[in-house]
Scaffold this active site. Structure first.
Site, short mmCIF file in Angstrom:
data_model
loop_
_atom_site.label_atom_id
_atom_site.label_comp_id
_atom_site.label_asym_id
_atom_site.label_seq_id
_atom_site.Cartn_x
_atom_site.Cartn_y
_atom_site.Cartn_z
N GLU A 3 9.45 -4.16 12.68
CA GLU A 3 9.33 -2.71 11.33
C GLU A 3 7.87 -2.01 12.23
O GLU A 3 6.53 -2.29 12.30
CB GLU A 3 9.26 -3.36 10.43
N LYS A 34 -1.21 -7.10 -9.91
CA LYS A 34 -2.54 -7.38 -7.70
C LYS A 34 -2.01 -5.80 -7.26
O LYS A 34 -1.43 -5.53 -6.38
CB LYS A 34 -2.24 -8.49 -7.63
N CYS A 68 9.63 1.59 3.17
CA CYS A 68 10.32 0.74 3.01
C CYS A 68 11.31 0.69 3.87
O CYS A 68 12.68 0.29 3.68
CB CYS A 68 10.03 -0.67 2.22
N SER A 113 5.54 -6.57 2.85
CA SER A 113 5.54 -7.28 4.24
C SER A 113 5.93 -8.98 4.30
O SER A 113 5.96 -9.54 2.97
CB SER A 113 4.87 -6.95 5.79
N PHE A 159 0.47 -1.01 -0.18
CA PHE A 159 0.18 0.42 0.13
C PHE A 159 0.95 1.44 0.20
O PHE A 159 0.10 2.42 -0.19
CB PHE A 159 -1.01 -0.08 1.24
N GLU A 204 -4.99 -3.72 -2.23
CA GLU A 204 -6.19 -4.08 -2.05
C GLU A 204 -6.66 -2.68 -1.38
O GLU A 204 -7.94 -2.00 -0.89
CB GLU A 204 -6.79 -5.10 -1.28
N LYS A 205 -5.81 -2.11 -0.20
CA LYS A 205 -6.01 -0.71 0.40
C LYS A 205 -5.67 0.81 -0.86
O LYS A 205 -6.25 1.33 -0.06
CB LYS A 205 -4.33 -0.57 1.57
#
Ligand code: NAD
Length: 529
Positions: free
Chosen positions: A413, A196, A313, A249, A172, A199-200
């Site tokens: 994290e 893909k 990240c 993640s 995301f 979804e967020k």
């Protein structure tokens, strides 16, 4: 399948996206060049993190629809792989132009769905745009090698051929940059693609796909399917998909179940014979030497720790103060306090909200666990209120000091606007701290000593090293080279490695000479003559 929008020629980038179907909030899949609503009645709400308003709804794509997307990509492959590379490059030239034209639209969509500030969202798009620009030079990047006369009258050459259908699974936090790390390189190499999005925040992927088709990408070359674990598992298992790019993640918790995304996808897709590149989580350290430039270093720490609300990240989430530089903690707090937290559309905002209520809860819990294990809370942003946006998932800049390696807030994290501070007596000790951490995405040193910098560069076990540079994300002519638990695979994203990932090398040996007759047959291993 209900067709929402079809022909590429009808796309208009100036108006509302053509995939928006009236007042429907459902985000369609893109299959074979058509934006089609899923038959699935299950969907996930995409929420504006600053307001909790429902921006759109992501369908949980059915297996049948997923198969149609793969089949469209498979059908498009033979003609796309035979399309001259110059023509494939030209699509990228046009795409980079369209992305520039639509920068504001993309940035606004990112801010609305993801929460980061508009300026930061433009940076998200721009860093992806640079990959598209790089893909414009694919003919050179994809060149093979040639050695004449490896033996008498025999030449050997290698060519890099596309693999077929490739797939990408996105996180995301960079809704534009990360899809752009993937499909432009893959398709310009001659592959077809199934993407893909997260979804967020799927909106930026949808806009980019629309632009790619307007730029001339033929139907079926880029397909999009939405969903979560099920569709990802289908990608991993599908026999027609040859390579999987994952960014996200490797840890997570749903109720009491711990799941692993990155390594699960790496193992499952590899088990069915695919190439996989898996970029995962991080804990990036910045080592501060007492001889560093104070002002520049503090600015760098604040920017890299709190930018994008810490949801990068390559966020520099851990500071290791060496010797007397620990005394700078107070100044660090002053600068962090001065940052403005607000909705990302406010031009004055330095940082926006985190992605979800659950993410905020998790970050706050990790901060609390640090406090309970003995860390000093120098700045607490957990209870911040943003007038007019009381429902937003805001966390103000938070600083924990005296953190040690056994604390949960160090081991995990955090992925929020939290900077944790540690200390070391020497550079040696600081390097040891960093090297003992399981992650290896990035690390930075701040110093005015070339000797310290060189020692750091040589001994540090991290894939991307900054010397007086806090977020050393390489530009696309290099590759994104995280290491240790931050990466699984052999070939990194973009740059030369990215092209190698999306191509199969074929080596050809040819013989063209007048062959002497009557020399007899030899069964000995051929050697160079
Ligand atoms: P995430 O792992 O929750 O989701 C990433 C993708 O994987 C999504 O598309 C999601 O639908 C899918 N997914 C999640 N869990 C899954 C499972 N169990 N099975 C199958 N599919 C699954 O990651 P996120 O929260 O969206 O992104 C943030 C994470 O990504 C952070 O850890 C960050 O460090 C990492 N990240 C890494 C890089 C890098 O280059 N190393 C870049 C950006 C983000």
């Amino acid at each position: 399948l209900r067709i929402i929008a079809v022909a590429n020629s009808r796309f208009s980038t100036a108006s509302e996206p053509s995939w928006r179907h009236g007042s429907s909030l459902r985000v369609p899949n893109l299959i074979g060049g058509s934006f089609v609503d899923s038959h699935s009645s299950d969907s996930i709400d995409v929420l504006n993190p600053a307001t909790q308003e429902v921006v759109s709804q992501v369908p949980l794509t059915t297996n049948e629809e997923f198969k149609s997307a793969v089949s469209a990509a498979k059908q498009a492959f033979p003609s796309w792989r035979n399309t001259p590379i110059t023509a494939r490059q030209r699509v990228m030239f046009k795409l980079q132009e369209l992305i520039r034209k639509n920068m504001d639209k993309l940035a606004l969509n990112i801010t609305t769905e993801q929460g980061k500030t508009l300026k930061d969202a433009q940076g998200d798009v721009f860093r992806g745009l640079e990959v598209v620009e790089h893909a414009c030079g694919m003919a050179t990047l994809q060149m093979g090698e040639y050695v004449a006369n490896v033996s008498n009258g025999i030449d050997t050459y290698s060519v890099r051929e596309p693999l077929g259908v490739c797939a990408g699974i996105c996180p995301f936090n960079f809704p534009a940059m990360i899809p752009l790390w993937m499909f432009p390189v893959a398709v310009t190499c001659g592959n077809t693609f199934v993407l893909k999005p997260s979804e967020k925040d799927p909106g930026a992927s949808m806009i980019l796909a629309e632009l790619a088709m307007e730029a001339g990408l033929p139907n079926g070359v880029l397909n999009i399917v939405h969903g979560t674990n099920d569709v990802v598992n289908s990608i991993c298992d599908d026999d027609d998909i040859r390579a999987v790019s994952f960014v996200g993640s490797n840890t997570g918790l749903i109720y009491l179940f711990v799941f692993k995304a990155g390594m699960h996808i790496y193992s499952r897709a590899s088990a069915s014979g695919k190439r996989v590149q898996s970029n995962m989580g991080a804990k990036n350290h910045g080592i501060v030497m007492p001889d560093a430039n104070i002002d520049a270093t503090l600015n760098a720490l604040v920017a890299a720790g709190f930018g994008a609300a810490g949801q990068r990240c390559m966020a520099l989430s851990t500071v290791v103060f060496v010797g007397d530089s620990k005394l700078w903690e107070e100044k660090l707090v002053e600068r962090a306090k001065a940052l403005k937290v607000n909705t990302g559309t406010d031009p004055e905002a330095d940082l926006g909200p985190v992605i979800s209520k659950q993410a905020k809860e998790r970050v706050c819990k990790l901060v609390q666990s640090g406090v309970e294990s003995g860390a000093r809370l120098l700045l607490d942003g957990r209870n911040i209120k943003v007038p007019g946006y009381e429902k937003g998932n805001f966390i103000g800049p938070t600083i924990l000091a005296d953190v040690t390696t056994d604390m949960e807030c160090y081991k995990e994290e955090i992925f929020g606007p939290v900077l944790i501070c540690m200390q070391a007596d020497s550079l040696e000790e600081a390097i040891n701290i960093v090297n003992r951490n399981k992650y290896g995405n990035g690390a930075a040193i701040f110093t005015s000593s070339g000797i310290a910098a060189r020692k750091f560069q040589t001994e540090i076990e991290a894939g991307q090293v900054g010397i007086n540079v806090p977020i050393p994300v390489p530009l696309p002519f290099f590759s994104f080279t995280g290491s240790k638990a931050s990466f699984a695979g052999d070939l990194n994203f973009y740059g030369k490695a990215g092209v190698q990932f999306y191509t199969q090398i074929k080596t050809v040996t040819q013989q063209w000479r007048h062959l002497p007759s009557g020399s007899g047959v030899s069964l000995a291993m051929p050697t160079s003559q």
